[in-house]
Every structure is written in structure tokens, then in C-alpha cells.
Design a protein around this motif. Structure first.
Motif: not given
Lengths: 112, 113
Positions: A32, A34-35, A46, A49, A90, B101
Motif C-alpha cells: 500500500y 499513499p501520498w 492523505l 494512494a 510518500c 489511510g
């Protein structure tokens, strides 16, 4: 092997241009990616992702490109705006834990 | 929802004093994380809890740091005694499950003089 390497450290882009931030990893157990976007005085938020079974994900002006064989992924910001000026991180997470490993961050400045 | 709530926002303390940082996660979130952010080291995971149980504390720098989560709506990070090198922004984050997230709080800026 737990690291996520991020570049560049800082980026200056003119309004309307494309901002590109790159990340690389070694751990194949990451599943996984995400940024996060962080404004001064705020916590990271977030942004977008992706999972490794997809090569690209787009949300508005933000796109993640993912290259599983090269173990690299990147964030593209199209039509960059001054309001996009922030620090971008990141991150990656392994399939069997909840913990995110963050890159070192990229400070983006978009000038009008 | 009010998001992840951290207190205090700023803390200035003298070296050797005890410092307690507080976090209220989003209701319904079952995992909670404490991160530390500095210019030199970036975002470091200190410890995380799942269903109030500490799962991984390998990032806690030393015995001076301790964290608790007595219930699903509250967690503390304690530093005793504090040192100038502990100066950083400490973030708490929570998540509902592995689909989503993290949601971060606004952080506590700690300065130890």
C-alpha cells in the motif's frame, strides 16, 4: 530494507506546470503506497494512494504512477497551483502490519 | 467529526521535567500511532496500538519514553526526564482499518530548553 527513498528534497515549479516527485523502495512486502500532503503547522493529510496491482491512479490533478518491477512510484501534480505549495511525503506499508514508513519529504513551491 | 485531537498544541519545558502529550483518536478507529517529526529525521514512528494494545514500540527512542492507551478514546505519550534533543513535533494518527489511510492530528510542538 524498510526505507522509502524520496526525491527531490525540494522542488520549485511555475504555476500551470507539472510537479513530479519520486519514491523508491526495496521491501517487496509493501502493499500500500499513499501520498500525504502537509501544510505548515498542520499534520500530514492523505492525498491519494495506490496498491501494487494497479499501475496508475488519478484523482483530479493528482496522479500516482507505479512501477512494480522497478520498485518505484511517483506523484504527478498537473497544472500546479500556488495552493499546492506544501511538503509531500510518500509512504509504504507492509501487508502484515498497520505501520506506515514515510519518505523524507519534498518541499514544493509553486510560484505564480 | 472533530478529527484526531492532540493537546497541548505547544509545550515548552525545562530539561529534566516530565512531559505528557495527549491524543484523542477518531471515534471508531481501532489503531493509533505516535510519530515524531524533525528536520533531521523526518517522520519517525514511535509506537502504535491496535484495539488499545501496544503492537510495535520498536521506534521508541529509549526508556525515557512511554506510551499508554487506557481506552479506545485516549492515549498519552510521556517523556521523563525530557532532554533538549526531544524537541520536535509529535503527531498522533488513527485509522479505522487497513482499507483507509491514517488521519493525523495537528501535532504538539515540544521545545525542551
Amino acid at each position: 530494507q524498510q526505507q522509502v527513498k524520496q526525491s527531490p528534497q525540494s522542488l520549485i515549479v511555475q504555476k500551470g506546470g507539472i510537479s513530479i516527485i519520486n519514491c523508491a523502495y526495496e521491501n517487496t512486502a509493501f502493499d500500500y503506497f499513499p501520498w500525504y500532503q502537509q501544510f505548515p503547522g498542520k499534520g500530514p493529510a492523505l492525498l491519494i494512494a495506490i496498491r501494487p496491482d494497479v499501475s496508475e491512479k488519478k484523482e483530479g490533478r493528482f496522479t500516482i504512477s507505479f512501477n512494480k518491477s522497478a520498485k518505484q512510484f511517483s506523484l504527478h501534480i498537473m497544472d500546479s497551483q500556488p495552493g499546492d505549495s506544501a511538503t509531500y511525503f510518500c509512504a509504504a506499508r507492509t501487508y502484515n502490519t498497520d505501520k506506515l514508513i514515510f519518505g523524507t519529504g519534498t518541499r514544493l513551491q509553486v510560484f505564480p | 467529526d472533530a478529527g484526531v485531537i492532540q493537546s497541548p498544541r505547544h509545550e515548552v519545558t525545562e530539561m529534566g521535567q516530565e512531559v505528557t502529550l495527549r491524543c484523542k483518536p477518531i471515534s471508531g478507529h481501532n489503531s493509533l500511532f505516535w510519530y515524531r517529526q524533525t528536520m533531521m529525521r523526518g517522520l519517525e514512528l514511535l509506537i502504535y496500538f491496535n484495539n488499545n494494545v501496544p503492537i510495535d514500540d520498536s521506534g521508541m527512542p529509549e526508556d525515557r519514553f512511554s506510551a499508554k492507551m487506557p481506552n479506545a478514546s485516549f492515549s498519552t505519550l510521556k517523556i521523563q526526564p525530557s532532554e533538549p534533543r526531544d524537541s520536535a513535533v509529535y503527531f498522533c494518527a488513527s485509522t479505522q482499518d487497513r482499507t483507509y489511510g491514517y488521519t493525523f492530528g495537528s501535532g504538539t510542538r515540544l521545545t525542551v530548553v
